[in-house]
Design a protein around this motif. Structure first.
Motif, PDB file in Angstrom:
ATOM      1  N   UNK A   1       0.827  -1.212   0.000  1.00  0.00           N
ATOM      2  CA  UNK A   1       0.000   0.000   0.000  1.00  0.00           C
ATOM      3  C   UNK A   1       0.863   1.265   0.000  1.00  0.00           C
ATOM      4  N   UNK A   2       1.974   1.224   0.775  1.00  0.00           N
ATOM      5  CA  UNK A   2       2.848   2.404   0.860  1.00  0.00           C
ATOM      6  C   UNK A   2       3.445   2.770  -0.501  1.00  0.00           C
ATOM      7  N   UNK A   3       3.639   1.783  -1.378  1.00  0.00           N
ATOM      8  CA  UNK A   3       4.201   2.076  -2.703  1.00  0.00           C
ATOM      9  C   UNK A   3       3.219   2.742  -3.652  1.00  0.00           C
ATOM     10  N   UNK A   4       1.908   2.649  -3.303  1.00  0.00           N
ATOM     11  CA  UNK A   4       0.875   3.117  -4.228  1.00  0.00           C
ATOM     12  C   UNK A   4       0.395   4.510  -3.873  1.00  0.00           C
TER      13      UNK A   4
ATOM     14  N   UNK B   1      -6.034  -4.456  12.637  1.00  0.00           N
ATOM     15  CA  UNK B   1      -5.285  -5.706  12.728  1.00  0.00           C
ATOM     16  C   UNK B   1      -5.669  -6.729  11.668  1.00  0.00           C
ATOM     17  N   UNK B   2      -6.995  -6.892  11.461  1.00  0.00           N
ATOM     18  CA  UNK B   2      -7.424  -8.044  10.659  1.00  0.00           C
ATOM     19  C   UNK B   2      -7.473  -7.713   9.169  1.00  0.00           C
ATOM     20  N   UNK B   3      -6.382  -8.009   8.464  1.00  0.00           N
ATOM     21  CA  UNK B   3      -6.315  -7.653   7.044  1.00  0.00           C
ATOM     22  C   UNK B   3      -7.344  -8.414   6.220  1.00  0.00           C
ATOM     23  N   UNK B   4      -7.876  -9.491   6.775  1.00  0.00           N
ATOM     24  CA  UNK B   4      -8.896 -10.235   6.025  1.00  0.00           C
ATOM     25  C   UNK B   4     -10.206  -9.454   5.912  1.00  0.00           C
ATOM     26  N   UNK B   5     -10.339  -8.389   6.725  1.00  0.00           N
ATOM     27  CA  UNK B   5     -11.535  -7.541   6.630  1.00  0.00           C
ATOM     28  C   UNK B   5     -11.320  -6.356   5.689  1.00  0.00           C
ATOM     29  N   UNK B   6     -10.109  -6.203   5.179  1.00  0.00           N
ATOM     30  CA  UNK B   6      -9.847  -5.030   4.335  1.00  0.00           C
ATOM     31  C   UNK B   6     -10.529  -5.188   2.984  1.00  0.00           C
ATOM     32  N   UNK B   7     -10.902  -4.027   2.445  1.00  0.00           N
ATOM     33  CA  UNK B   7     -11.593  -4.014   1.154  1.00  0.00           C
ATOM     34  C   UNK B   7     -10.674  -4.554   0.057  1.00  0.00           C
TER      35      UNK B   7
ATOM     36  N   UNK C   1      -5.597   8.295  -4.696  1.00  0.00           N
ATOM     37  CA  UNK C   1      -6.266   9.577  -4.454  1.00  0.00           C
ATOM     38  C   UNK C   1      -7.711   9.444  -3.983  1.00  0.00           C
ATOM     39  N   UNK C   2      -8.427   8.392  -4.385  1.00  0.00           N
ATOM     40  CA  UNK C   2      -9.833   8.303  -3.983  1.00  0.00           C
ATOM     41  C   UNK C   2     -10.020   7.471  -2.717  1.00  0.00           C
ATOM     42  N   UNK C   3      -8.941   7.053  -2.108  1.00  0.00           N
ATOM     43  CA  UNK C   3      -9.058   6.344  -0.828  1.00  0.00           C
ATOM     44  C   UNK C   3      -9.650   4.953  -0.929  1.00  0.00           C
ATOM     45  N   UNK C   4      -9.379   4.264  -2.049  1.00  0.00           N
ATOM     46  CA  UNK C   4      -9.926   2.912  -2.178  1.00  0.00           C
ATOM     47  C   UNK C   4      -9.325   1.956  -1.164  1.00  0.00           C
ATOM     48  N   UNK C   5      -8.121   2.272  -0.662  1.00  0.00           N
ATOM     49  CA  UNK C   5      -7.478   1.390   0.314  1.00  0.00           C
ATOM     50  C   UNK C   5      -7.590   1.968   1.726  1.00  0.00           C
ATOM     51  N   UNK C   6      -8.578   2.859   1.925  1.00  0.00           N
ATOM     52  CA  UNK C   6      -8.662   3.506   3.246  1.00  0.00           C
ATOM     53  C   UNK C   6      -9.076   2.520   4.339  1.00  0.00           C
ATOM     54  N   UNK C   7      -9.646   1.400   3.946  1.00  0.00           N
ATOM     55  CA  UNK C   7     -10.007   0.407   4.972  1.00  0.00           C
ATOM     56  C   UNK C   7      -8.809  -0.464   5.366  1.00  0.00           C
ATOM     57  N   UNK C   8      -7.653  -0.224   4.736  1.00  0.00           N
ATOM     58  CA  UNK C   8      -6.474  -1.027   5.048  1.00  0.00           C
ATOM     59  C   UNK C   8      -5.781  -0.472   6.295  1.00  0.00           C
TER      60      UNK C   8
ATOM     61  N   UNK D   1     -10.099   7.396  -9.356  1.00  0.00           N
ATOM     62  CA  UNK D   1     -10.019   6.164  -8.574  1.00  0.00           C
ATOM     63  C   UNK D   1      -8.968   5.182  -9.086  1.00  0.00           C
ATOM     64  N   UNK D   2      -8.073   5.638  -9.959  1.00  0.00           N
ATOM     65  CA  UNK D   2      -6.943   4.794 -10.362  1.00  0.00           C
ATOM     66  C   UNK D   2      -5.928   4.678  -9.222  1.00  0.00           C
ATOM     67  N   UNK D   3      -5.418   3.471  -9.035  1.00  0.00           N
ATOM     68  CA  UNK D   3      -4.218   3.307  -8.221  1.00  0.00           C
ATOM     69  C   UNK D   3      -3.021   3.576  -9.123  1.00  0.00           C
ATOM     70  N   UNK D   4      -1.999   4.232  -8.562  1.00  0.00           N
ATOM     71  CA  UNK D   4      -0.773   4.500  -9.328  1.00  0.00           C
ATOM     72  C   UNK D   4       0.427   4.156  -8.469  1.00  0.00           C
ATOM     73  N   UNK D   5       1.605   4.401  -9.031  1.00  0.00           N
ATOM     74  CA  UNK D   5       2.815   4.259  -8.219  1.00  0.00           C
ATOM     75  C   UNK D   5       3.539   2.956  -8.454  1.00  0.00           C
ATOM     76  N   UNK D   6       4.255   2.490  -7.413  1.00  0.00           N
ATOM     77  CA  UNK D   6       5.081   1.294  -7.537  1.00  0.00           C
ATOM     78  C   UNK D   6       4.347   0.060  -7.032  1.00  0.00           C
TER      79      UNK D   6
END
Ligand SMILES: *[C@@H]1O[C@H](CO)[C@@H](O)[C@H](O)[C@H]1NC(C)=O
Ligand SMILES: *[C@@H]1O[C@H](CO)[C@@H](O)[C@H](O)[C@H]1NC(C)=O
Ligand SMILES: *[C@@H]1O[C@H](CO)[C@@H](O)[C@H](O)[C@H]1NC(C)=O
Ligand SMILES: *[C@@H]1O[C@H](CO)[C@@H](O)[C@H](O)[C@H]1NC(C)=O
Ligand SMILES: *[C@@H]1O[C@H](CO)[C@@H](O)[C@H](O)[C@H]1NC(C)=O
Ligand SMILES: *[C@@H]1O[C@H](CO)[C@@H](O)[C@H](O)[C@H]1NC(C)=O
Ligand SMILES: *[C@@H]1O[C@H](CO)[C@@H](O)[C@H](O)[C@H]1NC(C)=O
Ligand SMILES: *[C@@H]1O[C@H](CO)[C@@H](O)[C@H](O)[C@H]1NC(C)=O
Ligand SMILES: *[C@@H]1O[C@H](CO)[C@@H](O)[C@H](O)[C@H]1NC(C)=O
Ligand SMILES: *[C@@H]1O[C@H](CO)[C@@H](O)[C@H](O)[C@H]1NC(C)=O
Ligand SMILES: *[C@@H]1O[C@H](CO)[C@@H](O)[C@H](O)[C@H]1NC(C)=O
Ligand SMILES: *[C@@H]1O[C@H](CO)[C@@H](O)[C@H](O)[C@H]1NC(C)=O
Length: 583
Positions: A48-51, A64-70, A54-61, A110-115
């Motif tokens: 996530x840190x590499x990406x 503790x429980x990564x299995x609940x992340x979007x 802008x639209x916060x699609x990974x804001x649920x990350x 809502x595009x993810x960008x980056x590494x």
């Protein structure tokens, strides 16, 4: 010309139809009571840190429980991360859609960008990775993807990757779906690695530049014994070998070689792929006639040979392809008549065919009565040929017909009474012909769905509307064009009830009546009004107001009095009211 505009409208609607604004995969996970593995959580956070997001699609990350992340899915027993659904919920806007309505801002936001961090390799149980429709700004597909040994599904389509595709993907021996289509300038000089993907069922390299790979692609692909779908559209491919020593991919269901530069004849070995249900060879330069052995492809449901240079008579075997649903032979050089196309009375095509496109060929002769046997037909496109004669009476049997396009032919006969039974018909284009005879209520009787009605004849008033003045039709039209048909002298009730018109052209229609004021006040949505070359009388009242009109032509009539300025709301309105006959 109206036809052209309608095509645009159709494109617009069809692109609207496929836009999905939600993603189906992101919200339906069932990770009840499983806790994620600590190292995998760290790997995801590092990814996530590499990406940029802008639209916060990974804001649920967080938490503790990564299995609940979007977008994250875990095995519900072991807790290992198994799937990453990270496709952009907004579909990538193909260039031809840019000009229309596509919400491109939402897509870009809502595009993810980056590494793409190699920490993903810590997800040892990852079997599904979807990064499609994001914008990786021209980076290469990472080589370490080849280490994600358990991957069964990899989708990096429409994601703006570029450069050489890493051969390391050849290490993914469990891969079943590989979709790399439509990236920015991706190419491959060597496709040998493909042949190690022995589980592969689905391969899409669409828009890849494979011109440097030579004939490698075919040898590599031919080694894949499980392959079911192969999509190589727009890959700059130029040649197919005239023969192959063997065909390994005999189970192939779908073969798409459209938009390449093949210019050979249709090769015999292609016809050994007898499992094909869909074959798309459109937009190439295939030459010669269609080999009779096509009849071996008995499982075909969709055959598209449009936009090639294929010549000769239409094939007679089509009647024996019993599962054919769509047949597109448009934009070729087929000649002769179509008597043989539907086969004889033992043919089976009657059950299945839903769409037939023979437009833009050099076909002549009558439309045969056997047309009426195609009882499932919904779309029939015969425009831009040289068909003549009448529409056969059997057309009334096509009870599913929604669109009939005979625009720009040499039809010089009549329209049968049975036409009036086509209750599903929405689009009817009979313009640009030489029709004769009479249209009565019979031809219009049950056209309950009709919205687009274009019927013009180039032989002046050779087609006569003999419809009872008071008759009320079952349809409410949006587009109506009846140039050079004799409709007058009165402006009949069946026209006066048309209150939903957007486009109306009735030039040279022999109307010498006044335009009824009630009708004028009903058709406020009109954008085009052409009543030129009639004998229409009376004043243009203050009710003659069309707020949306962009073209209006009332010339060559017998109107009198002043022109109400309110009729022409904007400076863009093209007004041709030049009054040679204006008192
Ligand atoms: C766990 O996953 C398996 C396979 O996906 C599924 O059949 C099962 O119903 C799931 N169990 C729970 C409790 O969600
Ligand atoms: C890959 O992703 C694109 C865009 O999200 C989608 O249209 C396509 O169907 C996917 N491919 C496969 C094989 O699922
Ligand atoms: C793709 O990446 C390039 C940079 O390589 C960038 O200029 C472009 O805007 C990106 N997006 C699309 C849709 O091409
Ligand atoms: C993965 O593929 C690359 C390139 O084809 C190769 O050099 C490498 O040895 C492979 N790695 C494994 C573990 O098979
Ligand atoms: C595809 O690759 C060939 C060979 O390198 C090159 O000549 C051609 O211009 C490329 N096509 C496109 C559209 O970039
Ligand atoms: C088909 O491909 C496999 C490898 O995937 C190969 O072992 C086999 O020899 C091929 N079949 C033929 C008839 O060559
Ligand atoms: C195609 O099928 C024919 C007849 O079954 C067979 O003789 C021929 O060898 C096959 N060709 C290929 C390339 O498999
Ligand atoms: C096909 O294209 C190639 C390369 O562009 C050319 O050399 C060849 O003459 C063409 N063949 C035919 C039959 O037009
Ligand atoms: C009708 O088609 C069948 C199957 O193609 C063929 O065997 C038969 O000879 C044809 N009959 C006539 C009269 O053309
Ligand atoms: C299609 O034609 C065949 C052969 O003439 C006939 O047996 C069958 O009933 C027809 N089916 C339909 C739906 O008309
Ligand atoms: C098809 O149309 C023709 C001519 O109108 C008619 O004689 C015939 O009975 C119709 N067949 C069916 C199955 O409706
Ligand atoms: C219609 O056109 C065809 C082909 O040009 C011609 O043979 C035929 O005589 C014409 N029929 C009439 C009624 O003009």
């Amino acid at each position: 010309m109206a036809n052209l505009n309608l095509t645009v409208v159709f494109l617009l609607l069809s692109s609207l139809g496929i836009i999905k604004l939600t993603s189906c995969n992101e919200d339906n996970q069932t990770n009840v009571n499983v806790k994620c593995i600590h190292t995998e959580r760290e790997a995801l956070l590092s990814f996530k840190r590499g990406l940029t997001d802008p639209s916060g699609r990974l804001s649920s990350w967080i938490g503790e429980d990564c299995c609940q992340w979007r977008g994250v899915e875990c095995n519900n027993q072991s807790g290992h991360v198994t799937k990453l659904h990270l496709q952009n919920p907004y579909r990538y806007p193909y260039p031809y859609e840019f000009y229309y309505i596509y919400p491109i801002i939402e897509y870009q936001k809502s595009c993810l960008r980056g590494e793409i961090s190699s920490s993903l390799t810590h997800l040892k149980y990852l079997n599904y990775l979807d990064l499609s429709s994001n914008d990786f700004e021209g980076i290469q597909v990472p080589e370490f993807f080849g280490n994600l040994k358990n991957l069964r599904y990899l989708n990096v389509s429409l994601a703006n990757f570029s450069g050489e595709i890493p051969p390391h993907l050849g290490n993914l021996s469990s891969l079943i779906h590989l979709d790399l289509h439509y990236n920015n300038d991706m190419h491959a000089t060597n496709l040998g690695w493909l042949s190690s993907l022995s589980s592969l069922k689905y391969l899409d390299l669409g828009e890849f530049n494979l011109s440097r790979a030579g004939a490698d692609w075919l040898h590599a692909v031919n080694m894949l014994p499980s392959l079911l779908e192969l999509h190589l559209s727009g890959c700059e491919l130029e040649s197919l070998p005239p023969s192959l020593p063997f065909i390994n991919s005999t189970s192939l269901f779908v073969l798409d070689l459209s938009e390449n530069q093949f210019n050979s004849s249709i090769l015999q070995w292609l016809l050994n792929l007898t499992s094909l249900t869909k074959l798309d060879l459109s937009s190439n330069s295939f030459q010669g006639s269609i080999p009779y052995d096509f009849v071996n492809l008995r499982n075909l449901e969709h055959l598209d040979l449009s936009s090639n240079q294929i010549t000769g008579q239409l094939p007679s075997f089509c009647g024996n392809l019993c599962k054919l649903e769509t047949l597109d032979l448009s934009g070729n050089k087929f000649c002769g008549n179509i008597d043989e196309l539907f086969g004889n009375s033992t043919a089976c095509l009657n059950n299945s065919l839903e769409s037939l496109d023979l437009s833009f060929n050099e076909l002549v002769g009558n439309i045969p009565d056997s047309l009426g046997r195609l009882g499932s037909l919904r779309y029939l496109f015969l425009y831009h040929n040289s068909f003549s004669g009448s529409i056969p009476a059997s057309i009334g049997n096509l009870s599913s017909l929604q669109e009939l396009d005979l625009y720009h032919n040499k039809m010089n006969g009549t329209i049968p009474e049975s036409f009036g039974q086509l209750s599903k018909l929405v689009h009817l284009y009979l313009d640009g012909n030489f029709w004769e005879g009479v249209i009565t209520e019979a031809q219009l009787m049950n056209l309950t769905s009709l919205e687009y009605f274009m019927l013009t004849t180039d032989k002046n008033q050779s087609l006569v509307f003999n419809v009872t003045y008071n008759w009320v039709p079952p349809f409410r039209l949006k587009y109506l064009q009846l140039d050079k048909c004799l409709i007058g002298p009165k402006f009949p009730i069946w026209l006066q009830v048309q209150s939903e018109l957007i486009y109306l052209a009735l030039t040279n229609a022999g109307i010498s009546d006044a335009i009824p004021e009630e009708w004028v006040s009903k058709v406020s949505e009109l954008t085009t009004l052409d009543l030129s070359y009639n004998q229409i009388i009376g004043k243009l009242s203050h009710r003659f107001i069309f707020p949306n009109v962009s073209f209006i032509d009332l010339s060559y009539n017998r109107f009198n009095g002043p022109i109400p300025l309110s009729t022409f709301p904007s400076e863009q309105s093209a007004f041709r009211g030049a009054p040679p006959s204006w008192d």
